[in-house]
Design a protein around this motif. Structure first.
Motif, PDB file in Angstrom:
ATOM      1  N   ALA A  31      66.099 108.507 -18.090  1.00  0.00           N
ATOM      2  CA  ALA A  31      67.004 107.373 -18.173  1.00  0.00           C
ATOM      3  C   ALA A  31      67.763 107.175 -16.868  1.00  0.00           C
ATOM      4  O   ALA A  31      68.158 106.077 -16.521  1.00  0.00           O
ATOM      5  CB  ALA A  31      68.000 107.565 -19.318  1.00  0.00           C
ATOM      6  N   ARG A  32      67.963 108.269 -16.130  1.00  0.00           N
ATOM      7  CA  ARG A  32      68.647 108.163 -14.854  1.00  0.00           C
ATOM      8  C   ARG A  32      67.614 107.907 -13.760  1.00  0.00           C
ATOM      9  O   ARG A  32      67.253 108.796 -13.008  1.00  0.00           O
ATOM     10  CB  ARG A  32      69.412 109.452 -14.549  1.00  0.00           C
ATOM     11  N   LEU A  33      67.162 106.688 -13.681  1.00  0.00           N
ATOM     12  CA  LEU A  33      66.145 106.365 -12.706  1.00  0.00           C
ATOM     13  C   LEU A  33      66.793 105.890 -11.411  1.00  0.00           C
ATOM     14  O   LEU A  33      67.893 105.347 -11.406  1.00  0.00           O
ATOM     15  CB  LEU A  33      65.239 105.256 -13.246  1.00  0.00           C
ATOM     16  N   SER A  34      66.074 106.075 -10.291  1.00  0.00           N
ATOM     17  CA  SER A  34      66.519 105.492  -9.043  1.00  0.00           C
ATOM     18  C   SER A  34      66.458 103.986  -9.190  1.00  0.00           C
ATOM     19  O   SER A  34      65.696 103.446  -9.959  1.00  0.00           O
ATOM     20  CB  SER A  34      65.618 105.956  -7.895  1.00  0.00           C
ATOM     21  N   SER A  35      67.274 103.288  -8.436  1.00  0.00           N
ATOM     22  CA  SER A  35      67.289 101.848  -8.545  1.00  0.00           C
ATOM     23  C   SER A  35      67.570 101.226  -7.193  1.00  0.00           C
ATOM     24  O   SER A  35      67.776 101.905  -6.194  1.00  0.00           O
ATOM     25  CB  SER A  35      68.367 101.408  -9.552  1.00  0.00           C
ATOM     26  N   GLY A  36      67.577  99.906  -7.166  1.00  0.00           N
ATOM     27  CA  GLY A  36      67.942  99.199  -5.956  1.00  0.00           C
ATOM     28  C   GLY A  36      66.915  99.360  -4.855  1.00  0.00           C
ATOM     29  O   GLY A  36      65.726  99.491  -5.078  1.00  0.00           O
ATOM     30  N   ALA A  37      67.416  99.375  -3.617  1.00  0.00           N
ATOM     31  CA  ALA A  37      66.535  99.399  -2.455  1.00  0.00           C
ATOM     32  C   ALA A  37      65.686 100.655  -2.413  1.00  0.00           C
ATOM     33  O   ALA A  37      64.530 100.627  -2.011  1.00  0.00           O
ATOM     34  CB  ALA A  37      67.370  99.281  -1.189  1.00  0.00           C
ATOM     35  N   GLU A  40      62.813 100.259  -4.736  1.00  0.00           N
ATOM     36  CA  GLU A  40      61.873  99.280  -4.215  1.00  0.00           C
ATOM     37  C   GLU A  40      61.054  99.862  -3.072  1.00  0.00           C
ATOM     38  O   GLU A  40      59.887  99.547  -2.895  1.00  0.00           O
ATOM     39  CB  GLU A  40      62.636  98.041  -3.758  1.00  0.00           C
ATOM     40  N   ALA A  41      61.692 100.741  -2.278  1.00  0.00           N
ATOM     41  CA  ALA A  41      60.977 101.340  -1.157  1.00  0.00           C
ATOM     42  C   ALA A  41      59.808 102.175  -1.658  1.00  0.00           C
ATOM     43  O   ALA A  41      58.707 102.135  -1.102  1.00  0.00           O
ATOM     44  CB  ALA A  41      61.926 102.206  -0.332  1.00  0.00           C
ATOM     45  N   ALA A  42      60.053 102.942  -2.718  1.00  0.00           N
ATOM     46  CA  ALA A  42      58.984 103.779  -3.257  1.00  0.00           C
ATOM     47  C   ALA A  42      57.946 102.948  -3.989  1.00  0.00           C
ATOM     48  O   ALA A  42      56.802 103.349  -4.124  1.00  0.00           O
ATOM     49  CB  ALA A  42      59.561 104.828  -4.200  1.00  0.00           C
ATOM     50  N   TYR A  69      65.772 115.854  -5.742  1.00  0.00           N
ATOM     51  CA  TYR A  69      64.359 115.755  -5.365  1.00  0.00           C
ATOM     52  C   TYR A  69      63.480 115.627  -6.613  1.00  0.00           C
ATOM     53  O   TYR A  69      62.580 114.778  -6.675  1.00  0.00           O
ATOM     54  CB  TYR A  69      63.948 116.990  -4.556  1.00  0.00           C
ATOM     55  N   MET A  70      63.727 116.451  -7.612  1.00  0.00           N
ATOM     56  CA  MET A  70      62.952 116.379  -8.856  1.00  0.00           C
ATOM     57  C   MET A  70      63.111 115.011  -9.512  1.00  0.00           C
ATOM     58  O   MET A  70      62.140 114.417  -9.985  1.00  0.00           O
ATOM     59  CB  MET A  70      63.394 117.469  -9.827  1.00  0.00           C
ATOM     60  N   ARG A  71      64.340 114.516  -9.537  1.00  0.00           N
ATOM     61  CA  ARG A  71      64.594 113.234 -10.192  1.00  0.00           C
ATOM     62  C   ARG A  71      63.810 112.119  -9.510  1.00  0.00           C
ATOM     63  O   ARG A  71      63.235 111.245 -10.162  1.00  0.00           O
ATOM     64  CB  ARG A  71      66.096 112.952 -10.171  1.00  0.00           C
ATOM     65  N   GLU A  72      63.791 112.148  -8.180  1.00  0.00           N
ATOM     66  CA  GLU A  72      63.032 111.135  -7.449  1.00  0.00           C
ATOM     67  C   GLU A  72      61.529 111.290  -7.686  1.00  0.00           C
ATOM     68  O   GLU A  72      60.820 110.329  -7.981  1.00  0.00           O
ATOM     69  CB  GLU A  72      63.330 111.244  -5.939  1.00  0.00           C
ATOM     70  N   ALA A  73      61.026 112.524  -7.535  1.00  0.00           N
ATOM     71  CA  ALA A  73      59.585 112.757  -7.620  1.00  0.00           C
ATOM     72  C   ALA A  73      59.037 112.466  -9.012  1.00  0.00           C
ATOM     73  O   ALA A  73      57.889 112.041  -9.160  1.00  0.00           O
ATOM     74  CB  ALA A  73      59.269 114.199  -7.224  1.00  0.00           C
ATOM     75  N   LEU A  74      59.860 112.680 -10.043  1.00  0.00           N
ATOM     76  CA  LEU A  74      59.378 112.523 -11.416  1.00  0.00           C
ATOM     77  C   LEU A  74      59.671 111.151 -12.000  1.00  0.00           C
ATOM     78  O   LEU A  74      58.850 110.599 -12.739  1.00  0.00           O
ATOM     79  CB  LEU A  74      59.979 113.601 -12.320  1.00  0.00           C
ATOM     80  N   THR A  75      60.844 110.576 -11.692  1.00  0.00           N
ATOM     81  CA  THR A  75      61.262 109.390 -12.443  1.00  0.00           C
ATOM     82  C   THR A  75      61.628 108.196 -11.588  1.00  0.00           C
ATOM     83  O   THR A  75      62.204 107.231 -12.095  1.00  0.00           O
ATOM     84  CB  THR A  75      62.458 109.742 -13.359  1.00  0.00           C
ATOM     85  N   ASN A  76      61.341 108.219 -10.288  1.00  0.00           N
ATOM     86  CA  ASN A  76      61.544 107.025  -9.491  1.00  0.00           C
ATOM     87  C   ASN A  76      60.737 105.878 -10.116  1.00  0.00           C
ATOM     88  O   ASN A  76      59.559 106.052 -10.435  1.00  0.00           O
ATOM     89  CB  ASN A  76      61.081 107.291  -8.047  1.00  0.00           C
ATOM     90  N   PRO A  77      61.334 104.697 -10.304  1.00  0.00           N
ATOM     91  CA  PRO A  77      60.640 103.620 -11.034  1.00  0.00           C
ATOM     92  C   PRO A  77      59.391 103.109 -10.348  1.00  0.00           C
ATOM     93  O   PRO A  77      58.508 102.544 -10.994  1.00  0.00           O
ATOM     94  CB  PRO A  77      61.703 102.515 -11.141  1.00  0.00           C
TER      95      PRO A  77
END
Length: 447
Positions: A31-37, A40-42, A69-77
């Motif tokens: 539920a805590r996903l990266s957002s915004g720019a 979009e970059a990923a 790092y885990m949050r980005e690698a696993l759940t980046n939108p």
């Protein structure tokens, strides 16, 4: 635990062929996903997109915690593993117990009915699963509920799935309801609802706090191991947090570094009595356990956690899996499942005494206590061909062999204190009959 009619569930002759490869799982923590720019970059796509996104971020802001790092690698939108790929089953990156054998989920279903009966057969029962993957485990549990429908005839049963992935919720809906679901009104906490193939209402939520209060059985199977962890290392200068940074020698690669000084996480999560030299802590797991314990204390019920882990003894367990092989956690982020063993001693501590806890107990012991040997014999007797018999024996070996899943996975439970000790037992020790033992953690006795 004496469970009338439980034998019916274990002796039922229905069998199925080996499960097909399944869809990806995604933890509710997503539920805590990266957002915004940054997201979009990923999302630009292509090989190495997540690595390029991370290196830009590291150059701009410096090293990040392992949790980030885990949050980005696993759940980046855009490029997160759970968001874009990830797979359960033989064609994916990992296999879970429910995908190996229907017996696993059936025995968990028996466990819930056993506890429901031991707690006086409340008139309502909410089954709440965290991160239900493709819904296989819930499907197996509901089959047991149907087989024992005469026992549950006076109980209002409902299913509540905490799932943030739209793709996975669709897969769950097809499996559990045949796709007969509808979106919920804006003013309702559930975002989708339907009726299971066995006639039980099912609701979907994005957060456990959205699940209505009430007598509930919670299930977290291979859920906590996917939540982001902080890693700490003891040094001559005291505790330092392990961070992820760009390797200056190889700019397109990542490396671990130690924080130059104590970080806020170091101050908050390292206990003075800690004796290990390397520690992993999962704060999100602690928060979720606190919420579960508070709900059970207030409304009754129980929580069953099944995951691989330890009781506060292991150190460095952070690892990656890709195509069923160990994978360097810092290599090609977003293409592999990242995981760490669950520290059950931390979960016990975070329950804060609001509930009693049982376990961890090895999976092979729990399943043996629940009657897996009897269930296997029934399925073998009812199997009509050699291939099915071989698959059943192979599945049993995977679940029970100490070198495979038998000793790697553990069961852990949160229960109301009165489930284990009568409230007035101290004052009137002779006034109450003995409480039935908790199935799984003790041998299940069948009538």
């Amino acid at each position: 635990m004496v469970l009338p009619l439980a034998r019916r569930a274990l002796l039922a002759g229905r069998r199925r062929l080996p499960r097909p490869a399944a869809a990806p799982r995604a933890p509710a923590a997503a539920a805590r996903l990266s957002s915004g720019a940054e997201g979009e970059a990923a999302a630009a796509g292509g090989p190495g997109a997540m690595l390029r996104h991370l290196t830009r971020k590291l150059r701009a802001s410096g090293p990040v915690t392992v949790a980030e790092y885990m949050r980005e690698a696993l759940t980046n939108p855009g490029q997160g593993y759970y968001t874009r790929r990830g797979g359960v089953g033989e064609s994916g990156d990992f296999i879970t117990s429910p995908e190996i054998s229907q017996v696993f989920g059936e025995l968990i279903g028996v466990w819930y009915i056993s506890e429901w009966m031991a707690m006086g057969k409340p008139s309502t029962l909410q089954l709440v699963e965290l991160g239900p993957g493709r819904g296989t485990l819930t499907e197996d549990i509901l089959r047991v509920f149907k087989q024992l429908s005469s026992v549950l005839s006076k109980c209002d049963v409902s299913v509540h799935l905490v799932e943030v992935s739209p793709k996975l919720s669709e897969i769950q809906a097809v499996l559990l309801t045949g796709g007969k679901v509808q979106p919920s009104p804006e003013d309702e906490s559930a975002y989708m609802k339907g009726i299971s193939k066995t006639g039980i209402p099912i609701f979907w939520y994005r957060d456990i706090q959205d699940v209505p209060p009430g007598y509930s059985f919670y299930l977290a199977h291979e859920f906590f191991d996917a939540l982001p962890i902080h890693k700490f290392q003891r040094t001559e200068k005291g505790w330092r947090e392990v961070l992820v940074d760009i390797d200056p020698q190889v700019p397109d690669q990542l490396r671990f570094v130690l924080s130059p000084s104590r970080t806020p996480a170091t101050q908050n999560f390292i206990q003075p009595e800690e004796t290990r030299d390397h520690v992993e802590v999962c704060p999100e797991a602690g928060v979720i356990v606190q919420r579960l314990a508070s709900r059970i204390e207030k409304d009754g019920g129980a929580a069953l956690v099944a995951d691989y882990g330890h009781d506060g003894t292991k150190t460095d367990t952070f690892r990656g899996f890709r195509n069923h092989q160990l994978h360097d956690v810092l290599s090609a982020p977003g293409t592999a499942d990242l995981t760490a063993d669950v520290d059950f001693s931390y979960l016990r501590k975070m329950a804060q005494g609001k509930t009693a806890t049982l376990g961890p107990i090895k999976q092979r012991e729990f399943l043996k206590n629940m009657g897996i040997d009897l269930r296997l014999q029934v399925l073998l007797q009812n199997s009509g061909d050699t291939a099915t018999r071989e698959q059943l024996l192979h599945s049993y070996d995977m679940l029970m062999n100490p070198e495979k899943m038998g000793d790697c996975f553990n069961f852990f439970a949160l229960l109301p204190h009165h489930r284990l000790v009568h409230p007035d037992k101290k004052d009137k020790p002779e006034s109450k009959s003995p409480l039935p033992p908790v199935a799984g953690f003790n041998e299940l006795l069948l009538k």
